[in-house]
Design a protein around this motif. Structure first.
Motif, PDB file in Angstrom:
ATOM      1  N   LEU A 175      31.154  40.707  33.758  1.00 32.41           N
ATOM      2  CA  LEU A 175      31.577  42.694  34.699  1.00 32.41           C
ATOM      3  C   LEU A 175      32.141  42.270  34.174  1.00 32.41           C
ATOM      4  O   LEU A 175      33.155  44.040  34.154  1.00 32.41           O
ATOM      5  N   ARG A 176      33.800  41.933  34.817  1.00 30.09           N
ATOM      6  CA  ARG A 176      35.419  41.722  35.200  1.00 30.09           C
ATOM      7  C   ARG A 176      35.513  42.889  33.334  1.00 30.09           C
ATOM      8  O   ARG A 176      36.446  43.607  33.169  1.00 30.09           O
ATOM      9  N   LYS A 177      35.519  42.028  32.339  1.00 30.21           N
ATOM     10  CA  LYS A 177      35.737  42.235  31.390  1.00 30.21           C
ATOM     11  C   LYS A 177      34.767  43.770  30.666  1.00 30.21           C
ATOM     12  O   LYS A 177      35.852  44.669  30.134  1.00 30.21           O
ATOM     13  N   GLN A 179      34.768  45.900  32.579  1.00 33.70           N
ATOM     14  CA  GLN A 179      35.656  46.736  34.167  1.00 33.70           C
ATOM     15  C   GLN A 179      36.627  47.418  32.750  1.00 33.70           C
ATOM     16  O   GLN A 179      36.913  47.946  33.142  1.00 33.70           O
ATOM     17  N   LEU A 180      37.462  46.502  32.282  1.00 31.04           N
ATOM     18  CA  LEU A 180      38.367  46.252  31.930  1.00 31.04           C
ATOM     19  C   LEU A 180      38.312  47.057  30.579  1.00 31.04           C
ATOM     20  O   LEU A 180      39.381  48.045  30.284  1.00 31.04           O
ATOM     21  N   ILE A 181      37.515  46.727  29.566  1.00 36.24           N
ATOM     22  CA  ILE A 181      36.959  48.132  28.284  1.00 36.24           C
ATOM     23  C   ILE A 181      36.719  49.517  29.192  1.00 36.24           C
ATOM     24  O   ILE A 181      37.588  50.167  28.234  1.00 36.24           O
ATOM     25  N   TYR A 182      36.504  49.346  30.345  1.00 39.94           N
ATOM     26  CA  TYR A 182      36.349  51.055  30.446  1.00 39.94           C
ATOM     27  C   TYR A 182      38.107  51.475  30.788  1.00 39.94           C
ATOM     28  O   TYR A 182      37.850  52.610  30.518  1.00 39.94           O
ATOM     29  N   LEU A 183      37.949  50.512  31.808  1.00 35.29           N
ATOM     30  CA  LEU A 183      39.550  51.274  31.735  1.00 35.29           C
ATOM     31  C   LEU A 183      40.654  51.428  30.794  1.00 35.29           C
ATOM     32  O   LEU A 183      41.120  52.401  30.993  1.00 35.29           O
ATOM     33  N   LYS A 184      40.275  50.462  29.874  1.00 30.16           N
ATOM     34  CA  LYS A 184      40.930  50.648  28.813  1.00 30.16           C
ATOM     35  C   LYS A 184      40.150  52.330  28.019  1.00 30.16           C
ATOM     36  O   LYS A 184      41.465  52.944  27.867  1.00 30.16           O
ATOM     37  N   GLU A 185      39.792  52.411  27.584  1.00 27.19           N
ATOM     38  CA  GLU A 185      39.433  53.630  27.111  1.00 27.19           C
ATOM     39  C   GLU A 185      39.198  54.638  28.115  1.00 27.19           C
ATOM     40  O   GLU A 185      39.716  55.983  27.759  1.00 27.19           O
ATOM     41  N   PHE A 376      45.322  45.474  35.909  1.00 25.81           N
ATOM     42  CA  PHE A 376      46.046  44.247  36.348  1.00 25.81           C
ATOM     43  C   PHE A 376      45.213  43.259  37.435  1.00 25.81           C
ATOM     44  O   PHE A 376      45.094  41.845  37.272  1.00 25.81           O
ATOM     45  N   GLU A 377      44.568  44.210  38.249  1.00 24.30           N
ATOM     46  CA  GLU A 377      43.859  42.927  39.617  1.00 24.30           C
ATOM     47  C   GLU A 377      43.146  42.752  38.326  1.00 24.30           C
ATOM     48  O   GLU A 377      42.012  41.397  38.877  1.00 24.30           O
ATOM     49  N   ILE A 378      42.194  43.675  37.816  1.00 23.27           N
ATOM     50  CA  ILE A 378      41.055  42.445  37.101  1.00 23.27           C
ATOM     51  C   ILE A 378      41.151  41.782  35.688  1.00 23.27           C
ATOM     52  O   ILE A 378      40.520  40.820  35.866  1.00 23.27           O
ATOM     53  N   GLU A 379      42.669  41.742  35.445  1.00 26.55           N
ATOM     54  CA  GLU A 379      42.331  40.686  34.518  1.00 26.55           C
ATOM     55  C   GLU A 379      43.017  39.345  35.546  1.00 26.55           C
ATOM     56  O   GLU A 379      42.693  38.241  34.833  1.00 26.55           O
ATOM     57  N   LYS A 380      43.453  39.888  36.269  1.00 28.70           N
ATOM     58  CA  LYS A 380      43.915  38.546  37.599  1.00 28.70           C
ATOM     59  C   LYS A 380      43.183  38.622  38.068  1.00 28.70           C
ATOM     60  O   LYS A 380      42.863  36.742  38.221  1.00 28.70           O
ATOM     61  N   SER A 381      41.447  39.237  38.229  1.00 28.56           N
ATOM     62  CA  SER A 381      40.607  38.242  38.681  1.00 28.56           C
ATOM     63  C   SER A 381      39.547  36.879  37.137  1.00 28.56           C
ATOM     64  O   SER A 381      39.098  36.356  37.451  1.00 28.56           O
ATOM     65  N   ILE A 382      39.972  38.215  36.475  1.00 30.10           N
ATOM     66  CA  ILE A 382      39.402  37.170  34.898  1.00 30.10           C
ATOM     67  C   ILE A 382      39.841  35.439  35.190  1.00 30.10           C
ATOM     68  O   ILE A 382      39.501  34.772  34.383  1.00 30.10           O
ATOM     69  N   LYS A 383      40.776  35.712  35.325  1.00 34.52           N
ATOM     70  CA  LYS A 383      41.704  34.547  34.554  1.00 34.52           C
ATOM     71  C   LYS A 383      41.463  33.518  35.948  1.00 34.52           C
ATOM     72  O   LYS A 383      41.546  32.780  35.784  1.00 34.52           O
ATOM     73  N   GLU A 384      41.136  33.864  36.764  1.00 35.48           N
ATOM     74  CA  GLU A 384      41.011  33.232  38.328  1.00 35.48           C
ATOM     75  C   GLU A 384      39.668  32.875  37.715  1.00 35.48           C
ATOM     76  O   GLU A 384      39.052  31.502  38.321  1.00 35.48           O
ATOM     77  N   ALA A 385      38.311  33.994  37.575  1.00 35.85           N
ATOM     78  CA  ALA A 385      37.356  32.851  37.474  1.00 35.85           C
ATOM     79  C   ALA A 385      36.628  32.632  36.150  1.00 35.85           C
ATOM     80  O   ALA A 385      36.437  31.607  36.172  1.00 35.85           O
ATOM     81  N   GLU A 386      37.564  31.945  35.115  1.00 32.94           N
ATOM     82  CA  GLU A 386      37.682  31.365  33.640  1.00 32.94           C
ATOM     83  C   GLU A 386      38.611  30.363  34.490  1.00 32.94           C
ATOM     84  O   GLU A 386      38.073  29.061  33.753  1.00 32.94           O
ATOM     85  N   ASN A 387      39.386  30.149  35.066  1.00 30.91           N
ATOM     86  CA  ASN A 387      39.998  28.799  35.240  1.00 30.91           C
ATOM     87  C   ASN A 387      38.815  28.105  36.231  1.00 30.91           C
ATOM     88  O   ASN A 387      38.737  26.777  36.283  1.00 30.91           O
ATOM     89  N   LEU A 388      38.037  28.664  37.153  1.00 31.43           N
ATOM     90  CA  LEU A 388      36.584  28.026  37.890  1.00 31.43           C
ATOM     91  C   LEU A 388      35.532  27.716  37.251  1.00 31.43           C
ATOM     92  O   LEU A 388      34.913  26.531  37.362  1.00 31.43           O
ATOM     93  N   TYR A 389      35.524  28.786  35.994  1.00 31.94           N
ATOM     94  CA  TYR A 389      34.372  28.222  34.924  1.00 31.94           C
ATOM     95  C   TYR A 389      35.231  26.843  33.533  1.00 31.94           C
ATOM     96  O   TYR A 389      33.921  26.023  34.189  1.00 31.94           O
ATOM     97  N   ASN A 390      36.122  26.919  34.201  1.00 28.94           N
ATOM     98  CA  ASN A 390      36.281  25.806  32.620  1.00 28.94           C
ATOM     99  C   ASN A 390      36.611  24.459  34.034  1.00 28.94           C
ATOM    100  O   ASN A 390      36.415  23.358  33.591  1.00 28.94           O
ATOM    101  N   SER A 391      37.112  24.223  35.162  1.00 20.41           N
ATOM    102  CA  SER A 391      37.180  23.380  35.985  1.00 20.41           C
ATOM    103  C   SER A 391      35.094  23.143  36.195  1.00 20.41           C
ATOM    104  O   SER A 391      35.394  21.902  36.359  1.00 20.41           O
ATOM    105  N   LEU A 392      34.864  23.954  36.930  1.00 17.93           N
ATOM    106  CA  LEU A 392      33.198  23.437  36.486  1.00 17.93           C
ATOM    107  C   LEU A 392      32.311  23.200  34.820  1.00 17.93           C
ATOM    108  O   LEU A 392      31.812  21.926  35.630  1.00 17.93           O
ATOM    109  N   MET A 393      32.659  23.247  34.247  1.00 16.04           N
ATOM    110  CA  MET A 393      32.148  23.409  32.942  1.00 16.04           C
ATOM    111  C   MET A 393      32.626  21.568  33.176  1.00 16.04           C
ATOM    112  O   MET A 393      32.080  20.395  32.459  1.00 16.04           O
TER     113      MET A 393
END
Length: 398
Positions: A175-177, A179-185, A376-393
């Motif tokens: 979802l966040r990704k 949203q980021l694509i939409y904002l860039k467009e 910027f806020e969405i990119e920050k959210s993506i990094k936080e989610a990716e860190n959590l995802y990698n930690s759980l994996m």
């Protein structure tokens, strides 16, 4: 549930719990196998997207191809993985499907209960570097190596809980990704929506455009820094520091005395525009922000476009240079030998455009700033989610 009590998990080989099924490619020369095909046939190129499920394939095969080639069907909800050349791409098929020989289908054997979503994440976590063969065209696995690979398998309830936890983060990332694509467009389209086409006059008989050199300073001189102390720290920017999406890394700090004689000068709010051929197509450039002491120096392969107060602002000028029409025209007017072509200063200086009122430009800049802040806020959210995802994996599968 004791998700982390791995002592209770079974250690199994993939070949013991799955029928590993390879696909194949029906004869390409036989057009009756491919023309007006009705069955989805997946190749690795169809797996080059972020979504978990496969719902579309570029190519389809005919019923004749299925009958005469002996290709086996992959049942709906089966997990598949690429294992040749591009290794470890994992998807789940939405419907019955066929595949080429570079894709392995993991079809559970009888009496084994495996959640497809758990398997999806499990296969994504596996390290395939051990035992990889070097084929002529690249790295490849084989059926035997995959069959011998061991995984830890908890009971079905725990499998589902693990998959649900990872699905929640995976869906948020998706979802966040988007949203980021939409904002860039949105940022790209905002310019033309607010200003129309700035390259042509609204009047038939009267040209109401201005030369760029009259509304901005092109490649300003260094006179304004002649009396600044040589030991002043400033930002130094290489071409590698300039991205295609307008971001500029300004964290490389140098002394003014080390750069002022041989490099390009700019200051806070100036627009950077790549002049060399390799950067033209990708559109490298941006607005200089957060410069050390408001001063920057950088590669001589960038043009500097400085707004004139009350006539132009930085965001309007930068987005003007990003327009495909501008870049195509700039590329046409490049000078120099093949491979070394550059946009000349004279081209920028004599480029003619319609200039909207500064109030409208400022309104545009405010909207761009809001879009950038949200991005910027969405990119920050993506990094936080990716860190959590990698930690759980790591917790579940390492």
């Amino acid at each position: 549930m004791k998700i982390f009590n791995k002592g209770e998990w079974k250690k199994v080989k993939l070949g013991d719990i799955f029928n590993l099924q390879m696909g194949k490619t029906p004869l390409r020369e036989n057009k009756l196998y491919w023309n007006k095909g009705e069955y989805n046939w997946i190749s690795i190129s169809d797996m080059n997207f972020s979504e978990k499920y496969v719902s579309f394939t570029k190519e389809k095969i005919t019923n004749l191809a299925v009958k005469e080639s002996g290709i086996k069907i992959i049942p709906k909800n089966t997990v598949i993985m690429s294992f040749k050349l591009s290794i470890g791409k994992v998807k789940i098929v939405n419907d019955d499907i066929y595949s080429n020989e570079a894709i392995m289908a993991f079809i559970p054997k009888e009496n084994f209960f495996i959640d497809k979503n758990f398997l999806y994440y499990c296969l994504k976590s596996l390290k395939w570097n051990e035992g990889i063969n070097k084929a002529v065209k690249g790295l490849t696995l084989n059926k035997n190596l995959i069959s011998q690979k061991e995984i830890f398998l908890p009971d079905l309830a725990i499998q589902k809980e693990i998959a649900n936890n990872l699905d929640g983060i995976d869906n948020l990332l998706e979802l966040r990704k988007k949203q980021l694509i939409y904002l860039k467009e949105l940022s790209k389209s905002l310019f033309t929506r607010m200003f129309g086409n700035p390259f042509y006059s609204n009047k038939i008989k009267e040209d109401n455009r201005s030369f760029l050199k009259d509304i901005a300073i092109i490649n300003p001189t260094k006179k304004e820094i002649e009396y600044i102390e040589n030991n002043l720290e400033i930002s130094f920017v290489t071409m590698a520091d300039i991205s295609e999406n307008g971001e500029i890394n300004v964290n490389n700090i140098k002394k003014l005395e080390d750069v002022k004689n041989n490099f390009t000068f700019f200051k806070e709010g100036d627009v950077l525009f790549a002049k060399i051929t390799p950067c033209m197509e990708n559109g490298k450039g941006g607005v200089a922000k957060n410069l050390k002491n408001n001063i920057g120096f950088g590669t001589t392969e960038i043009h500097i476009i400085r707004p004139i107060p009350n006539i132009t602002n930085s965001q309007w000028l930068y987005h003007l240079t990003k327009l495909p029409l501008f870049r195509k025209d700039a590329e046409i007017h490049m000078t120099g030998s093949a491979g070394q072509k550059r946009v000349p200063t004279t081209y920028l200086s004599n480029f003619k455009i319609k200039v909207p009122p500064i109030e409208l430009q400022n309104k545009f800049a405010q909207r761009v700033e809001k879009i950038e802040k949200l991005s910027f806020e969405i990119e920050k959210s993506i990094k936080e989610a990716e860190n959590l995802y990698n930690s759980l994996m790591s917790k579940y599968f390492d």
